[in-house]
Design an enzyme around this catalytic site. Structure first.
Site, PDB file in Angstrom:
ATOM      1  N   LYS A 198      -1.546 112.954 -66.240  1.00  0.00           N
ATOM      2  CA  LYS A 198      -1.223 114.383 -66.079  1.00  0.00           C
ATOM      3  C   LYS A 198       0.291 114.601 -66.038  1.00  0.00           C
ATOM      4  CE  LYS A 198      -3.409 114.877 -62.219  1.00  0.00           C
ATOM      5  NZ  LYS A 198      -3.809 113.456 -62.121  1.00  0.00           N
ATOM      6  N   GLU A 239       5.395 116.321 -54.545  1.00  0.00           N
ATOM      7  CA  GLU A 239       5.903 115.237 -55.395  1.00  0.00           C
ATOM      8  C   GLU A 239       6.587 114.151 -54.557  1.00  0.00           C
ATOM      9  OE1 GLU A 239       6.109 115.411 -59.460  1.00  0.00           O
ATOM     10  OE2 GLU A 239       4.313 115.705 -58.281  1.00  0.00           O
ATOM     11  N   ARG A 240       6.679 112.974 -55.137  1.00  0.00           N
ATOM     12  CA  ARG A 240       7.425 111.886 -54.510  1.00  0.00           C
ATOM     13  C   ARG A 240       8.909 112.050 -54.826  1.00  0.00           C
ATOM     14  NH1 ARG A 240       3.014 110.343 -57.197  1.00  0.00           N
ATOM     15  NH2 ARG A 240       1.315 109.300 -56.063  1.00  0.00           N
TER      16      ARG A 240
END
Length: 486
Positions: free
Chosen positions: A175, A201-202
């Site tokens: 994705k 998010e990281r």
């Protein structure tokens, strides 16, 4: 003693309203000394002392507990926050900086700069993150196709300028790579502004995105906004709304087209469930918040086109345990025009992008929207691959030799179509060693038509794998034949 029935007017902007009386993780209770309580959705600024430095924690009112106490969700860490801390409010929703000043910058959910660059100018305009969607009479509809250069997307799930596309898939099926490729391929040929919202998010992913955009030269027309995994649920919950407020400014005030990309919308729903639990609400189906439908609806209904300016949204959606009946997945799916479903089995077979041609769909794949030829070829490709999928069990048990000549030909062409719809991406060049390819819709249609007509029946399947247009496959096949003859 008489009680006044006149409405109370809000005091001066950024006024002192009270003190913190309770802290439970991200939930903060504030006792208001002022007679005018901030409304649900209003922003609060809590004065907090960290290492002898005055800082402000941004929070949002979520409930009125009694006549004097409001309950808020903090959008920033509350570690070390104590009772008695002073709270101020301007009696309005949280705002985000908008305009040219934010282009090329990386922001957090409160609008603070997080890219290590200079602060925004003091006169930067700001806009509230909570806004009603435009009325139906103001909204406009566009049937203009939005070419992405990705064969499987353009053929099977065409995007519309001003439409909403969701990419559904479990963990590890591609994705984020697909979203990054869309950014890379679309912004270069896109007349407008891009807003990327990284929800949950990281930190590594944020740094990689920033560096790649700088190197590709598209950062000056892009705004990056992140609510990271390690931040409180309130930050992840409000990140999409903060991104929307920036997109709406460019759409309404500048009349520019906006490309809105989000990764991952499921984490927005997940953060809402965490907030709901922290506030003590009873969970609904599968543990989700009882307000799931209304939260997703309020967010999605703001992604519309107005006048000559369109907001085109591409949203990545994680599917927990590959369960497409999950309430969050079905709720999000009800709001989009195009559904791109990523297949784990195709990813395991190396068919990238792993777009499932049978499960994916688009309301635009009809003759009125894309033309008679596109609709016919798209449906023929889907039908051919679907028939092949039905025969796979028979082939696994008895072998392809047991099929009739007609079915064998259908299987061979379907396999070639699957391989032709694979494509090397620019963002994966470092891993694959293959330069990225962008293919026009006309070249995609010509290639699929040639395979369906049998022009490639004698070709090696490997000639069609990980290429751009059919001419590249033709040259690859010629080289293979020459090598074999030698």
């Amino acid at each position: 003693m008489t009680t006044s029935t006149q409405p109370l007017s809000a005091p001066n902007t950024d006024a002192f309203i009270g003190v913190v009386v309770a802290v439970r993780g991200a939930v903060v209770d504030i006792e208001c000394t002022n007679s005018c309580l901030p409304k649900v959705g209003h922003g609060l600024f809590i004065q907090h002392l960290i290492e002898n430095r005055d800082t402000k924690i941004v929070a949002e009112v979520q409930a009125h507990i009694d006549l004097n106490i409001v309950r808020a969700i903090a959008l920033q860490p509350t570690m070390g926050l104590s009772r008695g801390s002073k709270v101020r409010s301007d009696y309005s929703p949280i705002t985000m900086p908008v305009g040219d000043a934010v282009l090329g910058r990386l922001l957090d959910v409160t609008g603070a700069i997080r890219d290590g660059g200079p602060a925004l100018p003091k006169d930067t305009q700001r806009q509230a993150i909570h806004r009603p969607p435009p009325s139906l009479s103001e909204q406009s509809e566009s049937s203009t196709l939005f070419s992405t250069g990705i064969k499987a997307l353009d053929l099977l799930t065409p995007l519309a300028l001003g439409g909403k596309t969701a990419m559904f898939g479990g963990a590890g099926v591609g994705k984020t790579v697909l979203v990054m490729e869309l950014i890379n391929s679309m912004i270069k040929g896109y007349d407008g502004v891009a807003v990327f919202a990284g929800v949950g998010e990281r930190s590594r992913e944020g740094h990689e995105m920033l560096l790649e955009m700088r190197e590709s030269g598209v950062l000056d027309r892009t705004v990056l906004l992140y609510g990271q995994m390690n931040e409180p649920p309130g930050a992840r919950w409000r990140t999409p709304l903060s991104a929307l407020s920036i997109a709406e400014y460019f759409r309404d005030q500048r009349e520019q087209n906006v490309l809105l990309l989000m990764d991952n919308v499921f984490r927005f729903v997940q953060a809402g469930a965490e907030v709901s639990s922290l506030l003590g609400r009873l969970p609904s189906k599968v543990g989700y918040q009882p307000t799931l439908a209304s939260e997703v609806g309020e967010f999605q209904e703001r992604i519309v086109s107005v006048g000559n300016a369109a907001v085109t949204a591409v949203e990545a959606v994680y599917v927990p345990a590959d369960d497409f009946t999950d309430p969050a997945v079905t709720t999000i799916a009800s709001h989009v025009d195009s559904m791109v479903v990523l297949s784990r089995s195709m990813a395991a077979d190396g068919m990238y992008p792993a777009i499932n041609p049978i499960a994916s769909s688009s309301v635009l794949l009809n003759a009125a929207s894309v033309g008679e030829r596109h609709a016919h070829i798209g449906n023929a490709v889907r039908s051919s691959i679907e028939h092949y999928q039905e025969l796979r069990d028979v082939i696994a048990l008895l072998g392809v030799e047991e099929l009739s000549s007609k079915e064998r030909k259908t299987v061979e062409r379907a396999r070639r179509l699957q391989r032709f719809l694979t494509q090397p991406f620019t963002v994966t060049e470092g891993f694959t060693g293959l330069p990225g390819r962008s293919v026009s819709i006309s070249d995609t249609l010509d290639g699929c038509q040639a395979i369906l007509d049998g022009e490639c029946d004698t070709w090696q399947e490997s000639s069609l794998y990980m290429i751009g247009a059919l001419d590249e496959a033709r040259a690859k096949e010629t080289r293979l034949k020459e090598t074999t003859q030698v």
